[in-house]
Design an enzyme around this catalytic site. Sequence first.
Site, PDB file in Angstrom:
ATOM      1  CE  LYS A  38      -3.761  -2.295   2.111  1.00 13.18           C
ATOM      2  NZ  LYS A  38      -4.895  -2.602   3.327  1.00 13.18           N
ATOM      3  CG  ASP A  67      -9.142   0.073   5.716  1.00 18.82           C
ATOM      4  OD1 ASP A  67      -9.303  -0.410   4.305  1.00 18.82           O
ATOM      5  OD2 ASP A  67      -8.534  -0.119   6.304  1.00 18.82           O
ATOM      6  CD  GLN A  96      -3.590  -4.142   6.536  1.00 11.84           C
ATOM      7  OE1 GLN A  96      -3.602  -2.991   5.826  1.00 11.84           O
ATOM      8  NE2 GLN A  96      -3.675  -5.504   5.896  1.00 11.84           N
TER       9      GLN A  96
HETATM   10  N1  LUD Z   1      -6.995  -4.585   6.903  1.00  9.42           N
HETATM   11  C1  LUD Z   1      -7.277  -5.427   4.570  1.00  9.42           C
HETATM   12  N2  LUD Z   1      -6.488  -6.906   6.544  1.00  9.42           N
HETATM   13  C2  LUD Z   1      -6.572  -7.926   5.434  1.00  9.42           C
HETATM   14  N3  LUD Z   1      -2.612  -9.450  -3.071  1.00  9.42           N
HETATM   15  C3  LUD Z   1      -6.013  -6.130   2.714  1.00  9.42           C
HETATM   16  C4  LUD Z   1      -4.887  -7.456   0.974  1.00  9.42           C
HETATM   17  C5  LUD Z   1      -3.504  -6.753  -0.772  1.00  9.42           C
HETATM   18  N4  LUD Z   1      -7.768  -2.501   7.542  1.00  9.42           N
HETATM   19  C6  LUD Z   1      -7.591  -3.383   6.469  1.00  9.42           C
HETATM   20  O1  LUD Z   1      -5.612  -5.148   2.500  1.00  9.42           O
HETATM   21  O2  LUD Z   1      -7.895  -3.744   3.144  1.00  9.42           O
HETATM   22  C7  LUD Z   1      -7.743  -3.911   4.331  1.00  9.42           C
HETATM   23  N5  LUD Z   1      -7.912  -3.145   5.462  1.00  9.42           N
HETATM   24  N6  LUD Z   1      -6.914  -6.199   3.791  1.00  9.42           N
HETATM   25  N7  LUD Z   1      -5.796  -7.443   2.155  1.00  9.42           N
HETATM   26  C8  LUD Z   1      -6.486  -8.415   2.932  1.00  9.42           C
HETATM   27  C9  LUD Z   1      -7.083  -7.715   4.153  1.00  9.42           C
HETATM   28  C10 LUD Z   1      -6.930  -5.513   5.922  1.00  9.42           C
HETATM   29  C11 LUD Z   1      -4.926  -8.786   0.221  1.00  9.42           C
HETATM   30  C12 LUD Z   1      -3.967  -9.023  -0.889  1.00  9.42           C
HETATM   31  C13 LUD Z   1      -3.534  -8.171  -1.225  1.00  9.42           C
HETATM   32  C14 LUD Z   1      -4.400  -6.617   0.348  1.00  9.42           C
HETATM   33  C15 LUD Z   1      -2.701  -8.152  -2.676  1.00  9.42           C
HETATM   34  O3  LUD Z   1      -2.070  -7.466  -2.922  1.00  9.42           O
HETATM   35  C16 LUD Z   1      -1.874 -10.014  -4.043  1.00  9.42           C
HETATM   36  C17 LUD Z   1      -2.779 -10.520  -5.096  1.00  9.42           C
HETATM   37  O4  LUD Z   1      -3.803 -11.238  -4.819  1.00  9.42           O
HETATM   38  O5  LUD Z   1      -2.693 -10.573  -6.416  1.00  9.42           O
HETATM   39  C18 LUD Z   1      -0.764 -10.976  -3.738  1.00  9.42           C
HETATM   40  C19 LUD Z   1       0.129 -10.589  -2.782  1.00  9.42           C
HETATM   41  C20 LUD Z   1       1.117 -11.496  -2.121  1.00  9.42           C
HETATM   42  O6  LUD Z   1       0.925 -11.942  -0.960  1.00  9.42           O
HETATM   43  O7  LUD Z   1       1.929 -12.084  -2.975  1.00  9.42           O
END
Ligand code: LUD
Length: 291
Positions: A54, A121, A98
């Site tokens: 992020k 969020d 997060q």
């Molecule tokens: N908390 C989120 N907790 C978990 N995947 C994310 C997420 C990027 N407050 C708050 O960001 O929005 C949130 N707000 N969350 N998550 C999960 C959840 C939170 C999940 C996956 C990814 C953010 C991401 O970039 C990549 C993809 O699917 O291609 C893969 C990343 C890797 O692990 O290689």
Amino acid sequence: MAAQILDGKKVAEQIRSEVKAGVAERVKTGKSVPGLATVLVGDNPASHVYVASKQKACQEVGINSFGYELPATASQVEVEDLVKQLNADPNVNGILVQLPLPNGLDEENVLKSISIEKDVDGFHPINIGRLAQKGRDPLFVPCTPAGCIHLLKMTLPKLEGLNAVVLGRSNIVGMPVALLLVRENATVTICHSRSKNLPDIVRQADILVAAVGRPEMVKGDWIKPGAVVIDVGINRIDDVSRPKGYRLVGDVAFDEAKENASWITPVPGGVGPLTIAMLLQNTLRAAALLD
Ligand code: LUD
Ligand code: NAP
């Protein structure tokens, strides 16, 4: 016929370039540079990876990113005091705490302490409450659910009247995505760990959103021919052939499901990149609220 792949990475790139242009336009017209504060409590490895992505994404589009880290031993008061400090900071337009928080911290009270104008969020109880109410609109919609809807709207001419099945009812994905689908006039069924006859319910779905965190639980023969499948799940499974010793899979058995679906998101490269793109979009909007 095999499904077409919904390339979340490519869609997210497009959104990011739009946000970048929006930020540049603000700066050109003498407005403030948007700022996002990330709050990471404890040492959950996945959380560290996501928050780092992020922050990097912010830099790429010209949004200021302010990273705050607290130890897993931080008290409720310490976390809430940091949020209050960020609420008062004029350089910070968006605050992202997060999740999950370490055991012992009260998540609801932390989320409630975020100013709703900075709740990029969309998890503040007021924003979620408005999402659930007819005729009310939240200031911000949660990022992963917003990403799912973005992908669906790109793929389908309209969601109205379609049967949507959501697997999962969590606060961060399942429930808000179901609420958004209702707002799009889809007919929504929410399933969870106590639901019975999951395969039969899923077989009715024109739209399937899977957010259960169970690797490849949804099998190919659960998918209605022509359905659009949004796989939110991100699960690590052991794989000695990979350098990291694991690979990522979704909640849907992709190779089987793609034989029945019309469109399907891959994991990785599906919903994940949209989550980050939507966060950037929300942060730009948070800055614009003050103009
Ligand atoms: N908390 C989120 N907790 C978990 N995947 C994310 C997420 C990027 N407050 C708050 O960001 O929005 C949130 N707000 N969350 N998550 C999960 C959840 C939170 C999940 C996956 C990814 C953010 C991401 O970039 C990549 C993809 O699917 O291609 C893969 C990343 C890797 O692990 O290689
Ligand atoms: P969560 O809080 O653990 O919620 C899981 C939900 O699935 C719960 O509602 C649970 O039911 C339900 N469930 C669990 N096992 C089930 C089963 N066997 N049959 C039917 N329902 C079942 O998880 P989450 O935070 O929503 O995340 C779900 C998945 O999405 C995870 O893999 C997570 O990593 C991923 N995720 C991805 C992104 C992204 O950006 N791509 C964002 C967030 C999450 P109960 O309510 O009855 O317990």
